[in-house]
Design a protein around this motif. Structure first.
Motif, PDB file in Angstrom:
ATOM      1  N   ASP A  35       0.799  -1.222   0.000  1.00  0.00           N
ATOM      2  CA  ASP A  35       0.000   0.000   0.000  1.00  0.00           C
ATOM      3  C   ASP A  35       0.835   1.278   0.000  1.00  0.00           C
ATOM      4  OD1 ASP A  35      -2.151  -1.657   0.078  1.00  0.00           O
ATOM      5  OD2 ASP A  35      -2.698  -1.260   2.156  1.00  0.00           O
ATOM      6  N   PHE A  36       2.004   1.232   0.627  1.00  0.00           N
ATOM      7  CA  PHE A  36       2.796   2.456   0.750  1.00  0.00           C
ATOM      8  C   PHE A  36       3.898   2.537  -0.306  1.00  0.00           C
ATOM      9  CE2 PHE A  36       5.911   5.400   2.558  1.00  0.00           C
ATOM     10  CZ  PHE A  36       5.088   6.422   2.989  1.00  0.00           C
ATOM     11  N   ILE A  37       4.592   1.424  -0.538  1.00  0.00           N
ATOM     12  CA  ILE A  37       5.736   1.452  -1.455  1.00  0.00           C
ATOM     13  C   ILE A  37       5.337   1.053  -2.870  1.00  0.00           C
ATOM     14  CG2 ILE A  37       8.044   0.524  -1.899  1.00  0.00           C
ATOM     15  CD1 ILE A  37       8.379   0.145   1.098  1.00  0.00           C
ATOM     16  N   PHE A  38       4.420   0.088  -3.006  1.00  0.00           N
ATOM     17  CA  PHE A  38       4.039  -0.425  -4.331  1.00  0.00           C
ATOM     18  C   PHE A  38       2.547  -0.276  -4.588  1.00  0.00           C
ATOM     19  CE2 PHE A  38       8.009  -2.764  -3.584  1.00  0.00           C
ATOM     20  CZ  PHE A  38       8.651  -2.575  -4.800  1.00  0.00           C
ATOM     21  N   GLU A  39       2.001   0.884  -4.335  1.00  0.00           N
ATOM     22  CA  GLU A  39       0.570   1.074  -4.569  1.00  0.00           C
ATOM     23  C   GLU A  39       0.246   0.886  -6.047  1.00  0.00           C
ATOM     24  OE1 GLU A  39      -2.980   4.242  -3.500  1.00  0.00           O
ATOM     25  OE2 GLU A  39      -0.920   4.940  -3.672  1.00  0.00           O
ATOM     26  N   ASP A  40      -0.837   0.133  -6.330  1.00  0.00           N
ATOM     27  CA  ASP A  40      -1.233  -0.178  -7.712  1.00  0.00           C
ATOM     28  C   ASP A  40      -0.090  -0.810  -8.499  1.00  0.00           C
ATOM     29  OD1 ASP A  40      -3.797   0.854  -7.287  1.00  0.00           O
ATOM     30  OD2 ASP A  40      -3.140   2.879  -7.785  1.00  0.00           O
ATOM     31  N   ASN A  41       0.740  -1.573  -7.796  1.00  0.00           N
ATOM     32  CA  ASN A  41       1.828  -2.333  -8.421  1.00  0.00           C
ATOM     33  C   ASN A  41       2.932  -1.450  -9.008  1.00  0.00           C
ATOM     34  OD1 ASN A  41       2.548  -5.009  -8.487  1.00  0.00           O
ATOM     35  ND2 ASN A  41       1.978  -5.290 -10.627  1.00  0.00           N
ATOM     36  N   GLU A  42       2.991  -0.194  -8.574  1.00  0.00           N
ATOM     37  CA  GLU A  42       4.048   0.711  -9.018  1.00  0.00           C
ATOM     38  C   GLU A  42       4.833   1.193  -7.807  1.00  0.00           C
ATOM     39  OE1 GLU A  42       2.869   3.876 -11.661  1.00  0.00           O
ATOM     40  OE2 GLU A  42       1.237   2.650 -12.469  1.00  0.00           O
ATOM     41  N   ALA A  43       6.159   1.154  -7.907  1.00  0.00           N
ATOM     42  CA  ALA A  43       7.002   1.556  -6.780  1.00  0.00           C
ATOM     43  C   ALA A  43       7.064   3.072  -6.669  1.00  0.00           C
ATOM     44  CB  ALA A  43       8.417   1.002  -6.959  1.00  0.00           C
ATOM     45  N   ALA A  44       6.902   3.570  -5.455  1.00  0.00           N
ATOM     46  CA  ALA A  44       7.075   5.002  -5.206  1.00  0.00           C
ATOM     47  C   ALA A  44       8.567   5.333  -5.234  1.00  0.00           C
ATOM     48  CB  ALA A  44       6.488   5.362  -3.850  1.00  0.00           C
ATOM     49  N   ASP A  45       8.896   6.509  -5.724  1.00  0.00           N
ATOM     50  CA  ASP A  45      10.292   6.942  -5.782  1.00  0.00           C
ATOM     51  C   ASP A  45      10.647   7.626  -4.461  1.00  0.00           C
ATOM     52  OD1 ASP A  45      12.813   7.381  -6.738  1.00  0.00           O
ATOM     53  OD2 ASP A  45      12.265   9.118  -7.961  1.00  0.00           O
ATOM     54  N   ILE A  46      10.852   6.809  -3.439  1.00  0.00           N
ATOM     55  CA  ILE A  46      11.097   7.328  -2.088  1.00  0.00           C
ATOM     56  C   ILE A  46      12.594   7.604  -1.918  1.00  0.00           C
ATOM     57  CG2 ILE A  46      10.854   6.853   0.375  1.00  0.00           C
ATOM     58  CD1 ILE A  46       8.595   4.895  -0.364  1.00  0.00           C
ATOM     59  N   PRO A  47      12.997   8.822  -1.584  1.00  0.00           N
ATOM     60  CA  PRO A  47      14.424   9.149  -1.440  1.00  0.00           C
ATOM     61  C   PRO A  47      15.091   8.297  -0.361  1.00  0.00           C
ATOM     62  CG  PRO A  47      13.080  11.145  -1.466  1.00  0.00           C
ATOM     63  CD  PRO A  47      12.133   9.999  -1.346  1.00  0.00           C
ATOM     64  N   ILE A  48      16.398   8.173  -0.474  1.00  0.00           N
ATOM     65  CA  ILE A  48      17.162   7.296   0.417  1.00  0.00           C
ATOM     66  C   ILE A  48      17.010   7.704   1.885  1.00  0.00           C
ATOM     67  CG2 ILE A  48      19.298   8.638   0.136  1.00  0.00           C
ATOM     68  CD1 ILE A  48      19.172   4.826   0.387  1.00  0.00           C
ATOM     69  N   ASN A  49      17.022   8.992   2.183  1.00  0.00           N
ATOM     70  CA  ASN A  49      16.916   9.417   3.582  1.00  0.00           C
ATOM     71  C   ASN A  49      15.518   9.187   4.145  1.00  0.00           C
ATOM     72  OD1 ASN A  49      19.630  10.300   3.994  1.00  0.00           O
ATOM     73  ND2 ASN A  49      19.175  12.077   2.724  1.00  0.00           N
ATOM     74  N   ALA A  50      14.505   9.277   3.277  1.00  0.00           N
ATOM     75  CA  ALA A  50      13.141   8.955   3.708  1.00  0.00           C
ATOM     76  C   ALA A  50      13.014   7.454   3.967  1.00  0.00           C
ATOM     77  CB  ALA A  50      12.128   9.397   2.660  1.00  0.00           C
ATOM     78  N   LEU A  51      13.703   6.639   3.162  1.00  0.00           N
ATOM     79  CA  LEU A  51      13.726   5.194   3.419  1.00  0.00           C
ATOM     80  C   LEU A  51      14.383   4.908   4.772  1.00  0.00           C
ATOM     81  CD1 LEU A  51      14.696   3.805  -0.123  1.00  0.00           C
ATOM     82  CD2 LEU A  51      12.544   3.381   1.090  1.00  0.00           C
TER      83      LEU A  51
END
Length: 365
Positions: A35-51
């Motif tokens: 739900d957060f990282i791969f919503e609708d089967n697409e990966a969010a472009d989450i920056p390294i520091n946010a990860l």
């Protein structure tokens, strides 16, 4: 809906990063990942520091994560604490140097700003009594940067539940977000941890869409994205992969790296094939006979909490032997089980339950 409702936040729990010791691995719940990282089967472009913020949130709450089938009472307690009213939050505090080891305040601020704005919306869930609970915000809300070395923020009950209540999860190494600089490689590693052991075949267009890429050919995707990702994971992760392509189909096959030769951190809590494979590993590597495996197999297969305790004891066993220059395989058969049993007893007695019931430890021999 009245705008003022956004500002009516009730804090029910406080979490704080109280230890300098970092975990070897964290448990990422599949519902959160989907739900957060791969919503609708697409990966969010989450920056390294946010990860890094996400990994540290999970590290801090790790002792309170649970599978509802293992601890149904814990689920009802969560509902009573967080799912009785709208806009219930937990507060958390993380050291800034965990997010930016270089000490950049801009990196810290940018990471929290991203997570506060990302997926900011109203979220609805239904509690055990059928009541609809509403929460406003992103994963985190109202971050407050403290120049004394911490940032504090709120986590909504909606996302906290997805992080804490994990019916299905996979292990990911905590240090990935410090050892690997490319955020897409880390997100790929999270996706890789969910693949079946025999691998998968995916169309180029699907992979481009999933990871926000735009490669024209499968050859380009393999050699410009998968090859450097594989080098990163082979060096720093317990799970890497091989790949090949045919036409516009790309075949990806996970494999365990040298990091997991002695400490296989990839045991999943979902499905018996991984558990069976892990038991086969113990039997073969430590020369266990069938009659020696009976109790050990029962405890490992059927009791999730005992399985985790065995894995923790095994890591201690490996670490100690390495520090003494002893090969772990020097202990064969029952001698190996005796070593693990002694560590289990020590670890168990250091827990709250172990203090109350010192002889209630699981027996594997």
């Amino acid at each position: 809906m009245a705008f003022q409702e956004k500002d009516l936040r009730l804090i029910r729990k406080e979490f704080e990063d109280k230890t300098e010791k970092n975990p070897e691995r964290i448990r990422l719940g599949n519902h959160f990942v989907d739900d957060f990282i791969f919503e609708d089967n697409e990966a969010a472009d989450i920056p390294i520091n946010a990860l890094r913020v996400i990994f540290n949130i999970i590290s801090i709450i790790s002792n309170e994560q649970f599978r509802p089938e293992d601890r149904p009472k814990q689920l009802s307690l969560f509902d009573e604490e967080f799912e009785t009213e709208n806009n219930i939050f937990a507060s958390m505090k993380i050291r800034n140097n965990k997010i930016s080891p270089s000490g950049s305040s801009k990196q810290v601020v940018d990471a929290y700003e991203f997570l506060a704005k990302f997926k900011m919306s109203w979220y609805k869930s239904v509690n055990s009594k059928g009541k609809e609970i509403k929460t406003f915000g992103g994963l985190i809300s109202t971050p407050s940067y403290d120049h004394r070395g911490y940032t504090s923020f709120l986590i909504s009950s909606y996302w906290l539940k997805k992080l804490m209540v994990i019916p299905e999860y996979n292990y990911v190494l905590y240090n990935l977000v410090y050892n690997i600089r490319n955020n897409k490689h880390i997100i790929f590693a999270i996706w890789l941890s969910k693949l079946p052991a025999n691998g998968t075949a995916v169309k180029l267009s699907t992979l481009n869409k999933k990871f926000g890429l735009n490669y024209k050919t499968a050859n380009d995707f393999c050699f410009k994205f998968l090859k450097p990702a594989r080098l990163s994971l082979h060096q720093y992760n317990n799970l890497s992969f091989n790949y090949r392509y045919k036409g516009d189909s790309i075949f990806i096959f996970p494999y365990h790296t040298k990091i997991s030769t002695d400490i296989d951190l990839s045991v999943k809590n979902t499905g018996q094939p991984e558990i069976t494979r892990r038991l086969r590993y113990f039997r073969k590597r430590y020369g266990l006979q069938e009659n020696e495996m009976v109790q050990f197999t029962y405890q490992y297969k059927n009791i999730a909490q005992t399985r985790e305790l065995i894995e923790k004891a095994f890591r201690e066993f490996i670490r100690y032997n390495r520090s003494k220059g002893i090969k772990s395989t020097s202990f064969q058969g029952k001698a190996f089980l005796i070593e693990i049993q002694e560590i289990i007893i020590r670890l168990y007695r250091n827990t709250r339950t172990g203090t109350l019931l010192p002889n209630g430890y699981p027996v594997i021999i």
